[in-house]
Write an enzyme that holds these catalytic residues in place. Structure first.
Site, PDB file in Angstrom:
ATOM      1  CB  CYS A 242      -0.918  -0.021   1.229  1.00 49.22           C
ATOM      2  SG  CYS A 242      -2.006   1.415   1.349  1.00 49.22           S
TER       3      CYS A 242
ATOM      4  CB  CYS B 112       1.857   3.975   5.646  1.00 51.87           C
ATOM      5  SG  CYS B 112       0.273   4.073   6.461  1.00 51.87           S
TER       6      CYS B 112
ATOM      7  CB  CYS C  57      -6.450   0.910   7.064  1.00 49.69           C
ATOM      8  SG  CYS C  57      -5.403   2.390   6.939  1.00 49.69           S
TER       9      CYS C  57
ATOM     10  CE1 TYR D 165      -6.324  31.325  -1.934  1.00 45.09           C
ATOM     11  CE2 TYR D 165      -5.070  32.265  -0.104  1.00 45.09           C
ATOM     12  CZ  TYR D 165      -5.321  32.159  -1.452  1.00 45.09           C
ATOM     13  OH  TYR D 165      -4.558  32.884  -2.347  1.00 45.09           O
TER      14      TYR D 165
ATOM     15  CG  ASP E  49      -5.064  26.418   5.555  1.00 46.90           C
ATOM     16  OD1 ASP E  49      -4.225  25.862   4.833  1.00 46.90           O
ATOM     17  OD2 ASP E  49      -5.760  25.805   6.383  1.00 46.90           O
TER      18      ASP E  49
ATOM     19  CB  CYS F 128      -0.701  20.526   3.353  1.00 51.24           C
ATOM     20  SG  CYS F 128      -1.582  20.897   1.825  1.00 51.24           S
TER      21      CYS F 128
END
Length: 383
Positions: free
Chosen positions: A13, A16, A89, A242, A311, A338
């Protein structure tokens, strides 16, 4: 604590990316990533790690496949359009994983076919399970092929609820094409159209397609630090650009005179209005507009803005927006992102146009992944 001990499919997967590291090593890795990007601009504060690095997601997306007569759930891999089969998960909550297992049984019982993204056949494209960490409420969003008919809706909802009493919302949506998302044309087949969660002592409604930070515990850490860095006073007027559903602006509202929260997405603004109402907030002005256009309006009106909260999406701020922001000249800018690459780009522009970078603070919002949220504080230099 190593992720591989908890997840048997971590090597298959892509969810991660740091599954080979224990959590302390992950934090050191992310701290270094922040330091590299802001090298020579400012000393970097110690990253704020998560107390609970597992089972932190308040939103889980599952896809389903029929294999040897059984329906199984898994995680979609966008890179190669495959599905990794798992019903446990470690980033999802135990309740979300349990709902996925129940859905596998119910889809088989009700003869509901999972959608095949390669063949373009089947009914259920994906299922989103949203969870309130404050109330424990669960919302189940079943995304169906646009032309499909979901059989025995009420019976299905009743059967699902019998297994999971904390489900307070079951919604059917429809979606064209072979991509995965929350769908359109929502139809509530059980309960309410939203659930409610709490961040920094305020309640926020979450509808089926609302944007809401994935990790509620670290969201409180992130927003509390942003408000702290803003160093608000009762006389301050704040621009929240935002703004999404207005979360951070409303958290700021008790500490300042007035907030202008600006968001282009009308659905997000609709949720923000409801959030404002249920929290009885009066000093937040919700504006449905493009932040770039609205900041030009503020400048033309000679508005006085003391603090700007930014943001933006991953692409960062446009040069036009930053130019208008510099002319508006707030004393303090708190920039949450981010995507540190675009954030550093924008910070360099602000430094060249009269601002000083005072604080760089990383926050680990997404343990076991490569992503890091970062807050910076810039202050206006005296002319």
């Amino acid at each position: 604590m190593e992720k591989k001990k908890y997840c048997p499919v971590c090597k298959k997967c892509s969810g991660c990316q740091l599954s080979n590291m224990d959590y302390e090593r992950q934090l050191k890795f992310k701290q270094n990533e922040v330091r590299i990007r802001f090298n020579r601009l400012c000393k970097v504060q110690k990253i704020l790690g998560a107390k609970s690095p597992l089972n932190y997601r308040n939103k889980a997306q599952f896809v389903f496949k029929k294999i040897k007569g059984k329906v199984q759930s898994g995680i979609y891999q966008s890179a190669d359009k495959t599905v990794v089969i798992t019903d446990s998960c470690a980033l999802h909550t135990k309740e979300q994983n349990a709902v996925a297992r129940t859905l596998c049984d119910l889809f088989l019982k009700f003869r509901i076919t999972p959608y095949d993204l390669h063949k373009g056949t089947g009914l259920v494209k994906n299922v989103i399970v949203r969870q309130s960490f404050h109330t424990g409420e669960l919302m189940v969003v079943i995304v169906c092929d646009y032309n499909g008919i979901f059989p025995k809706e009420k019976d299905f909802a009743k059967a699902l609820r019998e297994k999971h009493k904390n489900i307070t919302s079951i919604i059917l949506t429809r979606h064209k094409g072979r991509t995965l998302n929350a769908g359109e044309n929502p139809k509530v087949i059980f309960g309410n159209a939203h659930i409610t969660d709490r961040i920094c002592n305020l309640d926020f409604v979450i509808s089926y397609n609302s944007f809401f930070q994935i990790n509620p515990m670290q969201t409180e850490v992130l927003y509390s630090k942003a408000v702290e860095l803003a160093n608000l006073t009762e006389a301050d007027v704040v621009l929240d650009a935002y703004s999404g559903t207005g979360t951070i602006g409303m958290i700021c509202s008790p500490h300042c005179k007035e907030v202008y929260s600006v968001e282009l997405n009308p659905n997000a603004v609709k949720d923000a209005r409801e959030n404002k109402r249920i929290n009885s907030i009066e000093n937040v002005n919700l504006v449905c507009a493009d932040s770039e256009d609205y900041i030009k309006t503020l400048r033309e009106e000679n508005a006085v803005i003391n603090v700007a909260l930014l943001d933006p999406p991953r692409a960062g701020c446009s040069r036009s927006f930053l130019n208008s922001l510099c002319r508006l000249a707030p004393q303090r800018i708190v920039y949450v992102s981010c995507n540190m690459d675009t954030q550093v780009r924008d910070v360099r522009f602000l430094i060249k146009n009269g601002y000083k970078l005072d604080v760089v603070q990383g926050v680990d919002m997404f343990p076991f992944t490569k992503h890091t949220e970062c807050i910076v504080l810039l202050t206006k230099l005296c002319n």
